[in-house]
Design an enzyme around this catalytic site. Structure first.
Site, PDB file in Angstrom:
ATOM      1  NE  ARG A 277      -4.230  -1.519   0.071  1.00  0.00           N
ATOM      2  CZ  ARG A 277      -4.337  -2.609  -0.675  1.00  0.00           C
ATOM      3  NH1 ARG A 277      -3.321  -2.973  -1.452  1.00  0.00           N
ATOM      4  NH2 ARG A 277      -5.433  -3.345  -0.636  1.00  0.00           N
ATOM      5  CD  GLU A 308      -3.281   3.135  -6.693  1.00  0.00           C
ATOM      6  OE1 GLU A 308      -2.238   2.639  -6.245  1.00  0.00           O
ATOM      7  OE2 GLU A 308      -4.368   2.496  -6.753  1.00  0.00           O
ATOM      8  CG  HIS A 327      -3.046  -0.876  -7.152  1.00  0.00           C
ATOM      9  ND1 HIS A 327      -3.553  -0.064  -6.165  1.00  0.00           N
ATOM     10  CD2 HIS A 327      -3.009  -2.125  -6.607  1.00  0.00           C
ATOM     11  CE1 HIS A 327      -3.822  -0.780  -5.078  1.00  0.00           C
ATOM     12  NE2 HIS A 327      -3.502  -2.036  -5.334  1.00  0.00           N
TER      13      HIS A 327
END
Length: 362
Positions: A277, A308, A327
């Site tokens: 994370r 993001e 991601h």
């Protein structure tokens, strides 16, 4: 044992990808839920048609707190259950609106087909009587694979050399040879979950030694049989490893776990990989450390960012010493199919735990 055909209304904020969506929705319907499917992220026109032919559909931005809350209220109808696979903003305010006594159907269950729930307000959910279910470990193998790929790219400069060749520069492509490798390296893992364990197994196959540092619960007894050497502290691991890979959840304890002070402990020429994370490794500190030799790792590879999606922004975006990934670590077809199967099983378990069978309570 047959389940009730009246578990209640289910809002599917984002269904499984591809044809798995149809299986998932059919299975959830078989448990007695009545799905309403958000098709915002369903890009295949044929799949959209298949979904619309069998279930009610809506189209909204699941990452918008206000749109999510409005949809959960649904003009006063509400929903008993919600299913998602992305990190939607399930805040206290959203949960309070979704569990209001003014709704015909009050939210009771939230399931996320992923390991984390850091965008969910767990305390508010407990207070309001909403059960939270996730699928830890479903994508551990997939995340471990990309972690390994990012390590190799960082050590061997694969993507940089490929870009240099595309630009016609053999000299740039062959700069800084020979490179480091996993063979004979010491890889340090921050975290002791399923993903970290799989990474340990993979890098050991390349000839690397493994050190691992966990929470206080990772005692010497629990470390017995683990594919790596347990170290007492994060500082010891950072100072002693050539590659450091982070595999911990986003919690109050891990927020800012690795910042400027910790980065300065890393060896010259070392590599940092973060597929956990963004909150665990501070982006600004990592960016600064990479730009100034002697203040941290030589290279980093990062799959998670503070901002993001369409509005992606990061100080690392133009850092030449950082490999970027959007991601995508857990996004393999097999991993997402497994997460879908597991979240359906979690919904089934919820039904059983609440003693709802054959249309009535036992």
């Amino acid at each position: 044992m047959q389940h009730s055909t009246a578990q209640g209304r289910l809002l599917v904020v984002d269904c499984a990808p591809g044809a798995t969506a149809l299986t998932e929705l059919a299975d959830l319907s078989g448990l007695g839920f009545e799905p309403t499917v958000n098709i915002r992220r369903v890009t295949d026109p044929e799949l959209r048609e298949h979904i619309a032919a069998q279930w009610r559909t809506v189209d909204f931005d699941g990452f918008s707190e206000e749109e999510l809350a409005q949809q959960l209220e649904d003009g006063g109808l509400g929903y008993e259950a919600l299913k998602c696979r992305a990190g939607i903003p399930l805040t206290e305010a959203v949960l309070e609106r979704a569990t209001s006594d003014s709704l015909q159907h009050r939210l009771k269950l939230v399931g996320r087909a992923a390991a984390g729930s850091d965008t969910f307000d767990a305390a508010a959910a407990r207070r309001l009587g909403v059960a939270l279910r996730t699928t830890p470990g479903a994508n551990a193998g997939a995340v471990a694979e990309l972690t390994l790929a990012l390590m190799l790219d960082a050590l061997r400069s694969v993507s940089r050399r490929a870009q240099a060749l595309r630009e016609g520069s053999w000299g740039m492509a062959t700069a800084n040879l020979p490179t480091g490798s996993l063979a004979g390296a010491r890889v340090g893992l921050v975290g002791t979950g399923a993903t970290a364990r799989r990474v340990a197994e993979l890098v050991r196959a390349f000839g690397a030694d493994v050190w691992v540092c966990g929470s206080p619960r990772f005692t010497p007894e629990r470390a017995t049989g683990w594919p790596g050497v347990r170290v007492e502290s994060l500082e010891e691991l950072l100072e002693g490893c050539d590659v450091v890979s982070v595999h911990v959840p986003a919690t109050a304890e891990t927020n800012g776990l690795i910042g400027a002070k910790e980065l300065r402990l890393m060896r010259p020429g070392s590599v940092l990989v973060n597929t956990s994370r963004a909150s665990v490794v501070r982006e600004t500190d990592l960016d600064r450390a990479l730009r100034y030799p002697g203040s941290g790792p030589w290279h980093a590879a990062v799959d998670v960012f503070e901002v993001e999606g369409a509005g992606f922004a990061s100080p690392l975006a133009d850092n030449p010493h950082c490999t970027l990934s959007p991601h995508a670590a857990g996004m393999t077809r097999s991993a997402m199919q497994e997460a879908s199967r597991r979240i359906v099983a979690e919904f089934a378990r919820y039904v059983e735990e609440n003693n709802v069978v054959s249309g009535e309570s036992r």
